[in-house]
Design a protein around this motif. Sequence first.
Motif, PDB file in Angstrom:
ATOM      1  N   LEU A 190      42.736  81.903  70.156  1.00 46.76           N
ATOM      2  CA  LEU A 190      41.493  82.343  69.520  1.00 46.76           C
ATOM      3  C   LEU A 190      40.648  83.058  70.568  1.00 46.76           C
ATOM      4  O   LEU A 190      40.385  82.504  71.644  1.00 46.76           O
ATOM      5  N   GLU A 191      40.225  84.275  70.244  1.00 46.09           N
ATOM      6  CA  GLU A 191      39.480  85.096  71.192  1.00 46.09           C
ATOM      7  C   GLU A 191      38.158  85.542  70.590  1.00 46.09           C
ATOM      8  O   GLU A 191      38.073  85.846  69.401  1.00 46.09           O
ATOM      9  N   SER A 192      37.126  85.592  71.430  1.00 48.27           N
ATOM     10  CA  SER A 192      35.801  86.048  70.996  1.00 48.27           C
ATOM     11  C   SER A 192      35.091  86.712  72.169  1.00 48.27           C
ATOM     12  O   SER A 192      35.416  86.449  73.339  1.00 48.27           O
TER      13      SER A 192
ATOM     14  N   GLY B 242      23.931  65.676  61.124  1.00 36.10           N
ATOM     15  CA  GLY B 242      24.458  66.923  60.596  1.00 36.10           C
ATOM     16  C   GLY B 242      23.525  67.565  59.595  1.00 36.10           C
ATOM     17  O   GLY B 242      23.382  68.792  59.553  1.00 36.10           O
ATOM     18  N   ALA B 243      22.851  66.747  58.788  1.00 39.07           N
ATOM     19  CA  ALA B 243      21.948  67.284  57.769  1.00 39.07           C
ATOM     20  C   ALA B 243      20.803  68.066  58.386  1.00 39.07           C
ATOM     21  O   ALA B 243      20.278  69.016  57.789  1.00 39.07           O
ATOM     22  N   LYS B 244      20.408  67.692  59.603  1.00 43.05           N
ATOM     23  CA  LYS B 244      19.307  68.376  60.267  1.00 43.05           C
ATOM     24  C   LYS B 244      19.697  69.773  60.739  1.00 43.05           C
ATOM     25  O   LYS B 244      18.850  70.563  61.128  1.00 43.05           O
ATOM     26  N   ARG B 245      21.010  70.074  60.724  1.00 40.97           N
ATOM     27  CA  ARG B 245      21.483  71.346  61.262  1.00 40.97           C
ATOM     28  C   ARG B 245      21.696  72.432  60.207  1.00 40.97           C
ATOM     29  O   ARG B 245      22.121  73.525  60.547  1.00 40.97           O
ATOM     30  N   LEU B 246      21.445  72.138  58.943  1.00 42.68           N
ATOM     31  CA  LEU B 246      21.757  73.105  57.893  1.00 42.68           C
ATOM     32  C   LEU B 246      21.033  74.437  58.084  1.00 42.68           C
ATOM     33  O   LEU B 246      21.542  75.488  57.700  1.00 42.68           O
ATOM     34  N   SER B 247      19.847  74.373  58.680  1.00 50.04           N
ATOM     35  CA  SER B 247      19.085  75.606  58.881  1.00 50.04           C
ATOM     36  C   SER B 247      19.594  76.416  60.076  1.00 50.04           C
ATOM     37  O   SER B 247      19.117  77.529  60.313  1.00 50.04           O
ATOM     38  N   GLU B 248      20.541  75.865  60.823  1.00 49.00           N
ATOM     39  CA  GLU B 248      21.010  76.518  62.038  1.00 49.00           C
ATOM     40  C   GLU B 248      22.387  77.160  61.874  1.00 49.00           C
ATOM     41  O   GLU B 248      23.046  77.479  62.850  1.00 49.00           O
ATOM     42  N   ILE B 249      22.813  77.345  60.632  1.00 47.52           N
ATOM     43  CA  ILE B 249      24.146  77.885  60.376  1.00 47.52           C
ATOM     44  C   ILE B 249      24.292  79.282  60.967  1.00 47.52           C
ATOM     45  O   ILE B 249      23.439  80.148  60.763  1.00 47.52           O
ATOM     46  N   ARG B 250      25.366  79.485  61.710  1.00 44.48           N
ATOM     47  CA  ARG B 250      25.647  80.799  62.270  1.00 44.48           C
ATOM     48  C   ARG B 250      27.154  81.027  62.255  1.00 44.48           C
ATOM     49  O   ARG B 250      27.938  80.096  62.065  1.00 44.48           O
ATOM     50  N   SER B 251      27.543  82.267  62.458  1.00 45.00           N
ATOM     51  CA  SER B 251      28.969  82.595  62.426  1.00 45.00           C
ATOM     52  C   SER B 251      29.421  83.094  63.793  1.00 45.00           C
ATOM     53  O   SER B 251      28.604  83.465  64.649  1.00 45.00           O
ATOM     54  N   TYR B 252      30.741  83.098  63.969  1.00 44.77           N
ATOM     55  CA  TYR B 252      31.354  83.545  65.217  1.00 44.77           C
ATOM     56  C   TYR B 252      32.477  84.526  64.869  1.00 44.77           C
ATOM     57  O   TYR B 252      33.371  84.192  64.082  1.00 44.77           O
ATOM     58  N   HIS B 253      32.415  85.708  65.460  1.00 38.40           N
ATOM     59  CA  HIS B 253      33.464  86.688  65.218  1.00 38.40           C
ATOM     60  C   HIS B 253      34.632  86.380  66.158  1.00 38.40           C
ATOM     61  O   HIS B 253      34.471  86.331  67.385  1.00 38.40           O
ATOM     62  N   MET B 254      35.814  86.186  65.580  1.00 34.66           N
ATOM     63  CA  MET B 254      36.967  85.764  66.372  1.00 34.66           C
ATOM     64  C   MET B 254      38.231  86.483  65.932  1.00 34.66           C
ATOM     65  O   MET B 254      38.385  86.846  64.757  1.00 34.66           O
ATOM     66  N   LYS B 255      39.113  86.648  66.873  1.00 31.72           N
ATOM     67  CA  LYS B 255      40.471  87.118  66.603  1.00 31.72           C
ATOM     68  C   LYS B 255      41.403  85.937  66.809  1.00 31.72           C
ATOM     69  O   LYS B 255      41.387  85.299  67.861  1.00 31.72           O
ATOM     70  N   VAL B 256      42.187  85.622  65.805  1.00 34.71           N
ATOM     71  CA  VAL B 256      43.080  84.467  65.844  1.00 34.71           C
ATOM     72  C   VAL B 256      44.523  84.943  65.723  1.00 34.71           C
ATOM     73  O   VAL B 256      44.870  85.648  64.765  1.00 34.71           O
ATOM     74  N   THR B 257      45.344  84.549  66.688  1.00 35.21           N
ATOM     75  CA  THR B 257      46.757  84.922  66.689  1.00 35.21           C
ATOM     76  C   THR B 257      47.602  83.665  66.617  1.00 35.21           C
ATOM     77  O   THR B 257      47.444  82.741  67.425  1.00 35.21           O
ATOM     78  N   ALA B 258      48.484  83.614  65.614  1.00 31.71           N
ATOM     79  CA  ALA B 258      49.372  82.459  65.446  1.00 31.71           C
ATOM     80  C   ALA B 258      50.697  82.946  64.874  1.00 31.71           C
ATOM     81  O   ALA B 258      50.727  83.571  63.808  1.00 31.71           O
ATOM     82  N   ASP B 259      51.783  82.670  65.599  1.00 30.22           N
ATOM     83  CA  ASP B 259      53.106  83.132  65.176  1.00 30.22           C
ATOM     84  C   ASP B 259      53.059  84.663  64.985  1.00 30.22           C
ATOM     85  O   ASP B 259      52.660  85.377  65.888  1.00 30.22           O
ATOM     86  N   ASP B 260      53.414  85.160  63.809  1.00 31.20           N
ATOM     87  CA  ASP B 260      53.384  86.605  63.567  1.00 31.20           C
ATOM     88  C   ASP B 260      52.117  87.042  62.838  1.00 31.20           C
ATOM     89  O   ASP B 260      52.033  88.167  62.339  1.00 31.20           O
ATOM     90  N   MET B 261      51.119  86.171  62.788  1.00 31.66           N
ATOM     91  CA  MET B 261      49.897  86.438  62.023  1.00 31.66           C
ATOM     92  C   MET B 261      48.718  86.720  62.953  1.00 31.66           C
ATOM     93  O   MET B 261      48.536  86.034  63.970  1.00 31.66           O
TER      94      MET B 261
END
Length: 299
Positions: free
Chosen positions: A261-263, A166-185
């Motif tokens: 979860l949708e992307s 895991g320590a070798k991956r710190l330079s590879e951090i990325r994000s994912y844009h997602m829509k999350v639907t749960a109950d009424d949220m």
Amino acid sequence: MGKKKMLFVYNPKAGKERIRSNLLDIIDIFAKAGYEVTVHPTQEQGDAIEAVKNRDRGFDIVTCSGGDGTLDEVVSGMWMSKTRVPIGYVPAGSTNDFAMSLGIPAAMHASAEAIVTGREYACDIGVMNGDTFVYIAAFGLFTDVSYLTKQDIKNVLGHMAYIFEGAKRLSEIRSYHMKVTADDMVIEDDFVFGMVTNSISVGGFKDITGKHIKLDDGVFEVTLVKFPDNMLDMSNLMAALLNRDIDTEQMYCFKTSHLVLESKESIAWTRDGEFGGEHTYVDIKNENKALKIMVPNKN
């Protein structure tokens, strides 16, 4: 009166191959308890699923030994089979999160004894796009470490193998844009990590999923970590996550029995430490008390 029948599925390569030196003693414990034991060593990924799904209907219990991935396969096979019976678990992996959550002893002989002297416990399982998981479905930061780390490295280093990888991956951090639907949220944001859990331990870390966790309450604990502004924020965020010091500005934490979860892009997921495919749409449901597993009797 005939003997009870047990199918014993084990992964000979799990953990540090501890099962090899304990196998005969474990079978002897089962035999002394009145079981006629059929032994099936797994040969490849997915083998345990087929062995359990296609087993003879005469088995009274299916027991497995290996890591959480082996247990996941056995549960999947049981879920697919027409006849469901209790599952026994002799943990032999590198982390064994689910066994820890259930109070199953880490010592192999003790966990084998708990199977024949213990009690049935009906706990929840998850279903993700039709595939089962026992205790976690996750995406993002470091979630590929468990299935990309080679087995021989895990055997030598144990839990530390995950930390080093895991320590070798710190330079590879990325994000994912997602829509999350749960109950009424409905939540829409950029996330670096997300996990849907039914466990008190993940990656060997206790309490990372929250406090007062129950494995049979019909709901998951959900944690979604937002993309930080800089590496210092990321460091603080990871420390907060490990300490379960919830920062509502940086993470969402809630309970639910069902979420979607949708992307737009395909995102790689892991289920119980194994590769769970790449998806743009993920539907996760809690199947309440769907699994019967043997646990030690309460004192």
